[in-house]
Design an enzyme around this catalytic site. Sequence first.
Site, PDB file in Angstrom:
ATOM      1  N   SER A 127       0.885  -1.167   0.030  1.00  0.00           N
ATOM      2  CA  SER A 127      -0.016  -0.162   0.015  1.00  0.00           C
ATOM      3  C   SER A 127       0.911   1.308   0.119  1.00  0.00           C
ATOM      4  O   SER A 127       0.324   2.242  -0.238  1.00  0.00           O
ATOM      5  CB  SER A 127      -0.913   0.091   1.171  1.00  0.00           C
ATOM      6  N   ASP A 182      -3.412   6.391  11.462  1.00  0.00           N
ATOM      7  CA  ASP A 182      -2.506   5.794  10.502  1.00  0.00           C
ATOM      8  C   ASP A 182      -1.285   6.662  10.356  1.00  0.00           C
ATOM      9  O   ASP A 182      -1.229   7.722  10.001  1.00  0.00           O
ATOM     10  CB  ASP A 182      -3.297   6.083   9.212  1.00  0.00           C
ATOM     11  N   HIS A 196       1.070   5.591   6.272  1.00  0.00           N
ATOM     12  CA  HIS A 196       0.973   6.208   5.204  1.00  0.00           C
ATOM     13  C   HIS A 196       0.963   7.660   5.229  1.00  0.00           C
ATOM     14  O   HIS A 196       1.153   8.142   6.147  1.00  0.00           O
ATOM     15  CB  HIS A 196      -0.724   5.951   4.303  1.00  0.00           C
TER      16      HIS A 196
END
Length: 428
Positions: free
Chosen positions: A153, A397, A400
Amino acid sequence: MANESESITPPNLYGTNPIKKPRQILPSGRTTLAVILLSTVVFVLVFSNYYPEQIQIVYGSAHTSHQTAITGHEDNGNCKLFNGTWIRDLRGPIYNNMTCPTMPDSKNCGKYGKQMDYVNWRWMPHGCDMAMFEPQLFLNIVQGKTLAFAGDSMGRNQMESLLCLLSQVEAPIKVHSDTEDKFITWHFRSHNFTLMALWTKFLVEESQREINGTLLQSHDMHLDKLDARLAANLHEINILVVSGSRWFFRKNYLYEEGKLIGCIYCSEDNITNFSVISVIQRAFRTALSNLDSHQESRLQLTVVRTATTAHFENGDWNTGGTCNRTEPVGEGTAMTGTGELEIRNVQVEEANRAQKENNHKRGMNIEILDITKAMSMRPDGHPGLHWDNQWMKGYSDCSHWCLPGPIDTWNELLLAVLTKYRKNLEEQ
Ligand SMILES: *[C@@H]1O[C@H](CO)[C@@H](O)[C@H](O)[C@H]1NC(C)=O
Ligand SMILES: *[C@@H]1O[C@H](CO)[C@@H](O)[C@H](O)[C@H]1NC(C)=O
Ligand SMILES: *[C@@H]1O[C@H](CO)[C@@H](O)[C@H](O)[C@H]1NC(C)=O
Ligand SMILES: *[C@@H]1O[C@H](CO)[C@@H](O)[C@H](O)[C@H]1NC(C)=O
Ligand SMILES: *[C@@H]1O[C@H](CO)[C@@H](O)[C@H](O)[C@H]1NC(C)=O
Ligand SMILES: *[C@@H]1O[C@H](CO)[C@@H](O)[C@H](O)[C@H]1NC(C)=O
Ligand SMILES: *[C@@H]1O[C@H](CO)[C@@H](O)[C@H](O)[C@H]1NC(C)=O
Protein backbone atom coordinates in the site's frame (compact mmCIF):
# COMPACT_ATOMS: atom_id res chain seq x y z
CA MET A 1 -12.60 -4.21 3.49
CA ALA A 2 -10.28 -7.01 2.54
CA ASN A 3 -9.87 -10.06 4.71
CA GLU A 4 -6.23 -9.50 4.28
CA SER A 5 -6.31 -6.20 6.09
CA GLU A 6 -3.48 -4.62 4.18
CA SER A 7 -4.31 -1.17 5.40
CA ILE A 8 -3.39 -1.99 8.94
CA THR A 9 0.26 -1.90 9.74
CA PRO A 10 1.28 -5.45 10.43
CA PRO A 11 2.06 -6.45 13.98
CA ASN A 12 5.59 -7.02 15.21
CA LEU A 13 7.15 -4.04 13.54
CA TYR A 14 6.82 -1.49 16.26
CA GLY A 15 7.87 -2.51 19.71
CA THR A 16 6.39 -5.93 20.20
CA ASN A 17 8.99 -7.73 18.17
CA PRO A 18 11.85 -5.46 17.32
CA ILE A 19 14.47 -6.64 14.90
CA LYS A 20 16.71 -8.78 16.99
CA LYS A 21 20.22 -9.84 16.49
CA PRO A 22 19.74 -12.66 14.00
CA ARG A 23 20.13 -16.13 15.35
CA GLN A 24 20.68 -19.08 13.08
CA ILE A 25 19.49 -22.40 14.29
CA LEU A 26 20.61 -25.49 12.50
CA PRO A 27 17.90 -28.06 12.13
CA SER A 28 18.75 -31.13 14.14
CA GLY A 29 18.84 -34.51 12.41
CA ARG A 30 19.01 -33.90 8.70
CA THR A 31 21.73 -31.30 8.61
CA THR A 32 22.61 -31.21 4.96
CA LEU A 33 25.51 -29.41 3.38
CA ALA A 34 23.06 -27.16 1.61
CA VAL A 35 21.56 -25.98 4.86
CA ILE A 36 24.95 -25.24 6.38
CA LEU A 37 26.00 -23.33 3.29
CA LEU A 38 22.75 -21.43 3.24
CA SER A 39 22.92 -20.57 6.91
CA THR A 40 26.49 -19.38 6.53
CA VAL A 41 25.57 -17.14 3.64
CA VAL A 42 22.62 -15.70 5.54
CA PHE A 43 24.69 -15.31 8.67
CA VAL A 44 27.42 -13.43 6.85
CA LEU A 45 24.96 -11.27 4.96
CA VAL A 46 23.00 -10.43 8.06
CA PHE A 47 25.91 -9.80 10.35
CA SER A 48 27.76 -7.71 7.85
CA ASN A 49 24.71 -5.47 7.81
CA TYR A 50 23.67 -5.52 11.39
CA TYR A 51 25.97 -3.13 13.10
CA PRO A 52 25.25 0.41 11.98
CA GLU A 53 28.87 1.49 12.36
CA GLN A 54 29.87 -1.07 9.75
CA ILE A 55 27.35 0.13 7.24
CA GLN A 56 28.63 2.25 4.47
CA ILE A 57 25.85 4.55 3.56
CA VAL A 58 26.25 6.48 0.41
CA TYR A 59 23.26 8.65 -0.18
CA GLY A 60 22.83 9.34 -3.82
CA SER A 61 23.97 6.04 -5.20
CA ALA A 62 27.39 5.86 -6.73
CA HIS A 63 26.21 5.47 -10.29
CA THR A 64 23.87 8.42 -10.31
CA SER A 65 24.48 12.03 -10.99
CA HIS A 66 21.27 13.90 -11.39
CA GLN A 67 22.46 17.14 -12.76
CA THR A 68 19.78 17.59 -15.35
CA ALA A 69 16.87 17.64 -12.93
CA ILE A 70 18.42 20.06 -10.55
CA THR A 71 17.75 23.68 -11.00
CA GLY A 72 18.44 26.76 -9.02
CA HIS A 73 22.00 26.07 -8.05
CA GLU A 74 24.49 24.45 -10.32
CA ASP A 75 25.45 20.97 -9.31
CA ASN A 76 29.20 20.93 -8.88
CA GLY A 77 29.26 17.16 -8.47
CA ASN A 78 28.59 17.30 -4.75
CA CYS A 79 24.84 16.92 -5.01
CA LYS A 80 23.54 14.25 -2.62
CA LEU A 81 19.95 13.94 -3.74
CA PHE A 82 19.01 11.63 -0.90
CA ASN A 83 20.92 13.23 1.95
CA GLY A 84 19.63 16.57 3.00
CA THR A 85 17.20 18.38 5.19
CA TRP A 86 13.73 19.92 5.09
CA ILE A 87 13.47 23.67 4.80
CA ARG A 88 10.56 26.06 5.07
CA ASP A 89 8.84 26.78 1.75
CA LEU A 90 5.62 28.71 1.85
CA ARG A 91 4.88 28.26 -1.86
CA GLY A 92 2.91 25.16 -0.95
CA PRO A 93 2.08 22.10 -3.07
CA ILE A 94 1.06 22.25 -6.73
CA TYR A 95 -2.30 20.56 -6.01
CA ASN A 96 -4.90 20.31 -3.29
CA ASN A 97 -8.01 18.25 -2.56
CA MET A 98 -10.08 20.42 -4.94
CA THR A 99 -7.72 20.13 -7.91
CA CYS A 100 -6.93 16.43 -7.55
CA PRO A 101 -10.05 14.46 -8.49
CA THR A 102 -8.45 11.09 -7.74
CA MET A 103 -7.41 11.82 -4.16
CA PRO A 104 -8.57 8.98 -1.92
CA ASP A 105 -10.42 9.97 1.23
CA SER A 106 -7.94 8.03 3.34
CA LYS A 107 -5.15 10.44 2.35
CA ASN A 108 -7.27 13.60 2.22
CA CYS A 109 -5.99 14.91 5.53
CA GLY A 110 -7.30 18.43 4.97
CA LYS A 111 -10.82 17.06 4.81
CA TYR A 112 -10.39 15.52 8.25
CA GLY A 113 -9.19 18.73 9.78
CA LYS A 114 -5.49 18.00 10.10
CA GLN A 115 -3.58 21.27 10.40
CA MET A 116 -2.00 21.69 6.97
CA ASP A 117 1.31 23.29 7.92
CA TYR A 118 3.11 20.06 6.95
CA VAL A 119 2.83 21.04 3.28
CA ASN A 120 5.04 24.08 3.81
CA TRP A 121 8.37 22.25 3.71
CA ARG A 122 10.66 21.37 0.85
CA TRP A 123 13.34 18.68 0.62
CA MET A 124 16.75 20.31 0.31
CA PRO A 125 19.49 17.89 -0.73
CA HIS A 126 23.00 18.70 0.45
CA GLY A 127 24.89 20.39 -2.34
CA CYS A 128 22.01 21.30 -4.63
CA ASP A 129 18.42 22.46 -4.85
CA MET A 130 15.37 20.50 -5.98
CA ALA A 131 13.14 21.74 -8.73
CA MET A 132 9.41 21.84 -8.02
CA PHE A 133 7.61 18.96 -9.67
CA GLU A 134 6.86 19.72 -13.31
CA PRO A 135 3.96 17.51 -14.46
CA GLN A 136 4.42 18.46 -18.10
CA LEU A 137 8.09 17.47 -18.04
CA PHE A 138 7.23 14.15 -16.40
CA LEU A 139 4.55 13.37 -18.99
CA ASN A 140 6.87 14.29 -21.83
CA ILE A 141 9.49 11.86 -20.55
CA VAL A 142 7.04 8.97 -20.09
CA GLN A 143 5.12 9.59 -23.31
CA GLY A 144 3.99 6.25 -24.78
CA LYS A 145 5.36 4.34 -21.79
CA THR A 146 3.98 2.24 -18.95
CA LEU A 147 5.16 2.87 -15.40
CA ALA A 148 4.23 0.48 -12.59
CA PHE A 149 4.58 0.59 -8.83
CA ALA A 150 4.99 -2.97 -7.58
CA GLY A 151 4.74 -3.45 -3.84
CA ASP A 152 2.25 -2.87 -1.05
CA SER A 153 0.00 0.00 0.00
CA MET A 154 3.00 2.34 0.24
CA GLY A 155 3.68 1.77 -3.45
CA ARG A 156 0.05 2.58 -4.11
CA ASN A 157 0.41 5.70 -1.95
CA GLN A 158 3.22 6.89 -4.25
CA MET A 159 1.04 6.18 -7.28
CA GLU A 160 -1.78 8.22 -5.74
CA SER A 161 0.62 11.10 -5.22
CA LEU A 162 1.81 10.86 -8.83
CA LEU A 163 -1.78 10.81 -10.09
CA CYS A 164 -2.51 14.04 -8.21
CA LEU A 165 0.66 15.70 -9.48
CA LEU A 166 0.08 14.69 -13.13
CA SER A 167 -3.62 15.46 -13.10
CA GLN A 168 -2.67 19.14 -12.93
CA VAL A 169 -1.88 18.78 -16.63
CA GLU A 170 -4.15 15.99 -17.82
CA ALA A 171 -7.06 14.15 -16.23
CA PRO A 172 -6.31 10.41 -16.08
CA ILE A 173 -8.87 7.74 -16.92
CA LYS A 174 -9.16 4.63 -14.80
CA VAL A 175 -9.02 1.69 -17.20
CA HIS A 176 -8.77 -1.18 -14.75
CA SER A 177 -9.34 -1.84 -11.08
CA ASP A 178 -10.35 -4.69 -8.82
CA THR A 179 -12.69 -4.28 -5.89
CA GLU A 180 -9.86 -3.70 -3.45
CA ASP A 181 -7.78 -1.44 -5.69
CA LYS A 182 -4.90 -3.85 -5.51
CA PHE A 183 -4.35 -3.85 -9.26
CA ILE A 184 -5.16 -0.46 -10.74
CA THR A 185 -4.40 0.95 -14.15
CA TRP A 186 -4.77 4.58 -15.22
CA HIS A 187 -4.27 6.06 -18.64
CA PHE A 188 -3.25 9.58 -19.67
CA ARG A 189 -4.66 9.59 -23.17
CA SER A 190 -2.99 12.59 -24.75
CA HIS A 191 0.42 11.30 -23.65
CA ASN A 192 -0.45 7.65 -24.14
CA PHE A 193 1.01 7.10 -20.69
CA THR A 194 -0.12 4.16 -18.56
CA LEU A 195 0.29 4.13 -14.79
CA MET A 196 -0.20 0.97 -12.74
CA ALA A 197 -0.15 -0.23 -9.17
CA LEU A 198 0.52 -3.94 -8.73
CA TRP A 199 -0.16 -5.61 -5.40
CA THR A 200 2.97 -7.75 -5.06
CA LYS A 201 3.90 -7.09 -1.47
CA PHE A 202 6.83 -9.51 -1.25
CA LEU A 203 7.91 -9.22 -4.93
CA VAL A 204 8.37 -12.99 -4.79
CA GLU A 205 5.69 -15.64 -5.13
CA GLU A 206 3.43 -15.98 -2.10
CA SER A 207 0.10 -17.19 -0.87
CA GLN A 208 -1.75 -16.39 2.29
CA ARG A 209 -2.34 -19.27 4.67
CA GLU A 210 -5.84 -20.22 5.58
CA ILE A 211 -7.61 -22.67 7.83
CA ASN A 212 -11.03 -23.88 6.84
CA GLY A 213 -11.56 -20.89 4.58
CA THR A 214 -10.44 -18.29 7.11
CA LEU A 215 -7.38 -16.34 6.02
CA LEU A 216 -4.52 -16.15 8.53
CA GLN A 217 -1.96 -13.41 8.99
CA SER A 218 0.86 -15.63 7.73
CA HIS A 219 2.04 -16.41 4.22
CA ASP A 220 3.98 -19.02 2.31
CA MET A 221 6.76 -17.27 0.40
CA HIS A 222 8.82 -18.76 -2.40
CA LEU A 223 12.11 -16.94 -2.10
CA ASP A 224 13.39 -18.15 -5.47
CA LYS A 225 10.37 -17.21 -7.62
CA LEU A 226 9.33 -13.84 -8.93
CA ASP A 227 5.71 -12.96 -8.08
CA ALA A 228 3.70 -14.36 -10.98
CA ARG A 229 1.41 -11.31 -11.11
CA LEU A 230 4.44 -9.12 -11.58
CA ALA A 231 5.94 -11.45 -14.17
CA ALA A 232 2.64 -11.48 -16.07
CA ASN A 233 2.81 -7.72 -16.56
CA LEU A 234 6.45 -7.38 -17.57
CA HIS A 235 5.66 -7.45 -21.28
CA GLU A 236 3.92 -4.10 -20.84
CA ILE A 237 6.01 -2.26 -18.27
CA ASN A 238 8.85 0.06 -19.30
CA ILE A 239 9.58 1.62 -15.93
CA LEU A 240 9.12 -0.35 -12.72
CA VAL A 241 9.34 0.97 -9.17
CA VAL A 242 9.74 -1.88 -6.68
CA SER A 243 9.44 -1.64 -2.92
CA GLY A 244 8.36 -3.60 0.11
CA SER A 245 9.26 -4.15 3.72
CA ARG A 246 6.40 -4.13 6.18
CA TRP A 247 4.62 -7.34 5.26
CA PHE A 248 7.75 -9.31 5.96
CA PHE A 249 7.27 -8.65 9.68
CA ARG A 250 4.84 -11.49 10.12
CA LYS A 251 4.89 -15.17 10.70
CA ASN A 252 5.82 -16.15 7.16
CA TYR A 253 7.00 -19.54 5.92
CA LEU A 254 9.89 -19.64 3.49
CA TYR A 255 10.46 -21.99 0.55
CA GLU A 256 13.19 -22.62 -1.97
CA GLU A 257 12.81 -25.10 -4.82
CA GLY A 258 9.42 -25.84 -3.33
CA LYS A 259 10.89 -27.02 -0.02
CA LEU A 260 10.29 -25.41 3.35
CA ILE A 261 13.61 -23.91 4.46
CA GLY A 262 12.54 -21.82 7.42
CA CYS A 263 10.28 -19.08 8.62
CA ILE A 264 10.10 -15.63 10.18
CA TYR A 265 8.82 -15.30 13.76
CA CYS A 266 7.90 -18.92 14.00
CA SER A 267 7.35 -20.95 17.11
CA GLU A 268 7.72 -24.43 15.63
CA ASP A 269 10.97 -25.66 17.11
CA ASN A 270 12.04 -27.78 14.15
CA ILE A 271 12.05 -24.93 11.61
CA THR A 272 14.93 -22.52 11.09
CA ASN A 273 14.24 -18.98 12.22
CA PHE A 274 15.27 -16.39 9.63
CA SER A 275 15.72 -12.72 10.38
CA VAL A 276 13.36 -10.36 8.60
CA ILE A 277 16.28 -8.49 7.06
CA SER A 278 17.85 -11.56 5.52
CA VAL A 279 14.52 -12.48 3.94
CA ILE A 280 13.94 -9.00 2.55
CA GLN A 281 17.40 -9.18 1.06
CA ARG A 282 16.72 -12.52 -0.64
CA ALA A 283 13.36 -11.37 -1.97
CA PHE A 284 14.92 -8.27 -3.52
CA ARG A 285 17.77 -10.29 -4.95
CA THR A 286 15.40 -12.76 -6.56
CA ALA A 287 13.16 -10.04 -7.93
CA LEU A 288 15.97 -7.92 -9.34
CA SER A 289 17.73 -10.83 -10.99
CA ASN A 290 14.57 -12.28 -12.55
CA LEU A 291 12.93 -9.17 -13.95
CA ASP A 292 15.05 -9.17 -17.04
CA SER A 293 14.87 -12.86 -17.78
CA HIS A 294 11.40 -12.77 -19.28
CA GLN A 295 11.46 -13.14 -23.01
CA GLU A 296 8.94 -10.46 -23.73
CA SER A 297 10.05 -8.04 -21.05
CA ARG A 298 9.93 -4.41 -22.19
CA LEU A 299 11.56 -3.21 -19.02
CA GLN A 300 14.01 -0.39 -19.53
CA LEU A 301 14.45 0.94 -16.02
CA THR A 302 13.85 -0.55 -12.58
CA VAL A 303 13.86 1.75 -9.57
CA VAL A 304 14.30 0.36 -6.06
CA ARG A 305 12.39 2.54 -3.63
CA THR A 306 13.86 2.08 -0.15
CA ALA A 307 11.98 1.48 3.09
CA THR A 308 9.83 4.21 4.54
CA THR A 309 9.34 5.01 8.20
CA ALA A 310 6.20 4.85 10.29
CA HIS A 311 6.00 7.21 13.24
CA PHE A 312 3.90 5.76 16.01
CA GLU A 313 4.59 7.32 19.37
CA ASN A 314 3.28 6.47 22.80
CA GLY A 315 2.17 3.08 21.58
CA ASP A 316 1.87 0.82 18.63
CA TRP A 317 -0.57 0.92 15.72
CA ASN A 318 -2.96 -1.27 17.72
CA THR A 319 -2.27 0.04 21.21
CA GLY A 320 -3.24 3.65 20.79
CA GLY A 321 -0.03 4.93 19.23
CA THR A 322 -0.34 8.36 17.65
CA CYS A 323 1.56 10.72 15.39
CA ASN A 324 0.50 14.24 16.22
CA ARG A 325 3.75 16.12 15.72
CA THR A 326 3.41 19.28 13.69
CA GLU A 327 6.94 19.79 12.35
CA PRO A 328 9.72 17.78 10.73
CA VAL A 329 12.52 16.70 13.04
CA GLY A 330 16.05 17.90 12.41
CA GLU A 331 18.70 15.96 10.57
CA GLY A 332 20.44 14.73 13.70
CA THR A 333 17.23 13.41 15.26
CA ALA A 334 15.84 11.46 12.30
CA MET A 335 13.38 8.88 13.58
CA THR A 336 14.38 5.44 12.35
CA GLY A 337 13.99 3.38 15.44
CA THR A 338 12.23 0.45 13.83
CA GLY A 339 14.71 -1.10 11.48
CA GLU A 340 14.07 0.90 8.32
CA LEU A 341 17.69 1.93 8.05
CA GLU A 342 18.88 -1.68 8.11
CA ILE A 343 16.25 -2.62 5.55
CA ARG A 344 17.23 0.30 3.39
CA ASN A 345 20.86 -0.83 3.52
CA VAL A 346 20.13 -4.30 2.15
CA GLN A 347 17.85 -2.84 -0.53
CA VAL A 348 20.62 -0.51 -1.66
CA GLU A 349 23.12 -3.35 -1.55
CA GLU A 350 20.91 -5.53 -3.76
CA ALA A 351 20.22 -2.71 -6.20
CA ASN A 352 23.94 -2.06 -6.56
CA ARG A 353 24.64 -5.75 -7.00
CA ALA A 354 21.98 -6.09 -9.68
CA GLN A 355 23.22 -2.97 -11.44
CA LYS A 356 26.70 -4.48 -11.63
CA GLU A 357 25.35 -7.75 -13.01
CA ASN A 358 23.21 -5.95 -15.54
CA ASN A 359 26.16 -4.03 -16.86
CA HIS A 360 27.06 -7.21 -18.67
CA LYS A 361 23.63 -7.61 -20.19
CA ARG A 362 21.45 -5.65 -22.54
CA GLY A 363 18.66 -3.32 -21.65
CA MET A 364 17.50 -2.83 -18.14
CA ASN A 365 19.01 -0.26 -15.82
CA ILE A 366 18.61 -0.16 -12.07
CA GLU A 367 18.36 2.96 -9.97
CA ILE A 368 17.70 3.69 -6.31
CA LEU A 369 15.05 5.99 -4.90
CA ASP A 370 16.48 6.32 -1.44
CA ILE A 371 13.78 8.10 0.53
CA THR A 372 14.45 6.48 3.90
CA LYS A 373 16.34 9.34 5.48
CA ALA A 374 14.11 12.10 4.15
CA MET A 375 10.96 10.39 5.38
CA SER A 376 12.41 9.50 8.75
CA MET A 377 12.35 13.23 9.44
CA ARG A 378 8.63 13.67 8.66
CA PRO A 379 6.57 12.39 11.60
CA ASP A 380 4.20 15.28 10.84
CA GLY A 381 3.12 14.00 7.41
CA HIS A 382 0.86 11.04 8.28
CA PRO A 383 -2.95 11.01 8.37
CA GLY A 384 -2.92 10.13 12.07
CA LEU A 385 -6.21 9.73 13.82
CA HIS A 386 -9.58 10.45 12.30
CA TRP A 387 -12.35 8.28 13.52
CA ASP A 388 -14.56 8.46 10.45
CA ASN A 389 -11.72 7.12 8.35
CA GLN A 390 -12.62 3.56 7.40
CA TRP A 391 -9.10 2.93 6.17
CA MET A 392 -7.59 2.31 9.58
CA LYS A 393 -10.83 1.43 11.34
CA GLY A 394 -10.33 3.80 14.23
CA TYR A 395 -6.59 3.38 14.63
CA SER A 396 -4.11 6.13 13.92
CA ASP A 397 -2.55 5.83 10.50
CA CYS A 398 1.06 6.77 11.14
CA SER A 399 2.32 4.67 8.20
CA HIS A 400 0.81 6.09 5.03
CA TRP A 401 1.24 9.68 3.94
CA CYS A 402 -1.15 12.57 3.49
CA LEU A 403 -1.86 14.06 0.07
CA PRO A 404 -0.55 16.54 -0.66
CA GLY A 405 2.42 15.99 1.60
CA PRO A 406 6.00 14.86 1.95
CA ILE A 407 5.38 11.74 -0.17
CA ASP A 408 5.14 14.05 -3.20
CA THR A 409 8.91 14.41 -2.80
CA TRP A 410 9.28 10.74 -3.81
CA ASN A 411 7.93 11.69 -7.20
CA GLU A 412 10.10 14.79 -7.44
CA LEU A 413 13.08 12.51 -6.85
CA LEU A 414 11.66 9.95 -9.30
CA LEU A 415 11.47 12.71 -11.91
CA ALA A 416 15.12 13.50 -11.21
CA VAL A 417 15.99 9.85 -11.86
CA LEU A 418 13.85 9.64 -15.03
CA THR A 419 15.36 12.82 -16.39
CA LYS A 420 18.71 11.11 -16.37
CA TYR A 421 17.26 8.30 -18.53
CA ARG A 422 15.33 10.51 -20.89
CA LYS A 423 17.44 9.61 -23.92
CA ASN A 424 17.38 5.86 -23.18
CA LEU A 425 13.63 5.91 -22.74
CA GLU A 426 13.06 7.75 -26.00
CA GLU A 427 15.17 5.33 -27.98
CA GLN A 428 12.88 2.35 -27.50
C1 LIG B 1 24.58 13.41 5.32
O1 LIG B 1 24.86 14.75 5.54
C2 LIG B 1 25.25 15.05 6.86
C3 LIG B 1 25.35 16.55 7.00
O2 LIG B 1 26.21 17.07 6.04
C4 LIG B 1 26.55 14.35 7.17
O3 LIG B 1 26.91 14.61 8.51
C5 LIG B 1 26.37 12.88 6.97
O4 LIG B 1 27.59 12.21 7.15
C6 LIG B 1 25.82 12.58 5.61
N1 LIG B 1 25.50 11.18 5.53
C7 LIG B 1 25.93 10.39 4.60
C8 LIG B 1 25.58 8.99 4.75
O5 LIG B 1 26.59 10.79 3.66
C1 LIG C 1 -10.16 20.18 1.38
O1 LIG C 1 -9.33 20.56 2.46
C2 LIG C 1 -9.84 21.65 3.19
C3 LIG C 1 -8.79 22.01 4.21
O2 LIG C 1 -7.64 22.43 3.56
C4 LIG C 1 -11.16 21.27 3.81
O3 LIG C 1 -11.69 22.38 4.52
C5 LIG C 1 -12.12 20.85 2.74
O4 LIG C 1 -13.30 20.35 3.31
C6 LIG C 1 -11.53 19.78 1.86
N1 LIG C 1 -12.40 19.57 0.72
C7 LIG C 1 -12.63 18.39 0.14
C8 LIG C 1 -13.55 18.36 -1.01
O5 LIG C 1 -12.12 17.37 0.53
C1 LIG D 1 0.47 3.78 -26.98
O1 LIG D 1 1.55 3.10 -26.38
C2 LIG D 1 1.51 1.72 -26.59
C3 LIG D 1 2.68 1.12 -25.85
O2 LIG D 1 2.55 1.41 -24.47
C4 LIG D 1 1.60 1.40 -28.07
O3 LIG D 1 1.51 0.01 -28.26
C5 LIG D 1 0.46 2.09 -28.78
O4 LIG D 1 0.61 1.89 -30.16
C6 LIG D 1 0.46 3.57 -28.46
N1 LIG D 1 -0.74 4.17 -29.03
C7 LIG D 1 -0.70 5.28 -29.72
C8 LIG D 1 -2.01 5.79 -30.20
O5 LIG D 1 0.34 5.86 -29.95
C1 LIG E 1 -11.78 -27.33 10.15
O1 LIG E 1 -13.07 -27.84 9.96
C2 LIG E 1 -13.21 -29.22 10.34
C3 LIG E 1 -14.58 -29.69 9.93
O2 LIG E 1 -15.55 -28.72 10.17
C4 LIG E 1 -12.96 -29.35 11.82
O3 LIG E 1 -13.06 -30.70 12.22
C5 LIG E 1 -11.57 -28.84 12.15
O4 LIG E 1 -11.34 -28.84 13.54
C6 LIG E 1 -11.38 -27.42 11.62
N1 LIG E 1 -10.01 -27.05 11.82
C7 LIG E 1 -9.64 -25.95 12.43
C8 LIG E 1 -8.17 -25.74 12.59
O5 LIG E 1 -10.43 -25.14 12.86
C1 LIG F 1 11.99 -18.08 16.54
O1 LIG F 1 11.79 -16.74 16.93
C2 LIG F 1 10.63 -16.53 17.71
C3 LIG F 1 10.53 -15.06 17.98
O2 LIG F 1 10.72 -14.33 16.83
C4 LIG F 1 10.70 -17.31 18.99
O3 LIG F 1 9.50 -17.16 19.71
C5 LIG F 1 10.92 -18.78 18.69
O4 LIG F 1 11.10 -19.50 19.87
C6 LIG F 1 12.13 -18.96 17.80
N1 LIG F 1 12.23 -20.33 17.42
C7 LIG F 1 13.33 -21.04 17.62
C8 LIG F 1 13.29 -22.43 17.14
O5 LIG F 1 14.30 -20.56 18.13
C1 LIG G 1 8.02 -30.08 12.36
O1 LIG G 1 7.31 -30.84 13.30
C2 LIG G 1 5.94 -30.99 13.01
C3 LIG G 1 5.28 -31.70 14.18
O2 LIG G 1 6.13 -32.67 14.72
C4 LIG G 1 5.77 -31.78 11.71
O3 LIG G 1 4.42 -31.89 11.37
C5 LIG G 1 6.49 -31.00 10.62
O4 LIG G 1 6.43 -31.70 9.40
C6 LIG G 1 7.95 -30.72 10.98
N1 LIG G 1 8.52 -29.84 10.00
C7 LIG G 1 9.71 -30.08 9.46
C8 LIG G 1 10.18 -29.06 8.45
O5 LIG G 1 10.39 -31.03 9.75
C1 LIG H 1 -0.30 13.92 21.13
O1 LIG H 1 -0.70 12.64 21.52
C2 LIG H 1 -0.38 12.32 22.86
C3 LIG H 1 -0.87 10.92 23.11
O2 LIG H 1 -0.16 10.03 22.34
C4 LIG H 1 -1.06 13.31 23.80
O3 LIG H 1 -0.66 13.01 25.11
C5 LIG H 1 -0.65 14.72 23.44
O4 LIG H 1 -1.38 15.64 24.24
C6 LIG H 1 -0.95 14.98 21.97
N1 LIG H 1 -0.44 16.29 21.62
C7 LIG H 1 -1.17 17.16 20.96
C8 LIG H 1 -0.50 18.47 20.65
O5 LIG H 1 -2.30 16.93 20.60
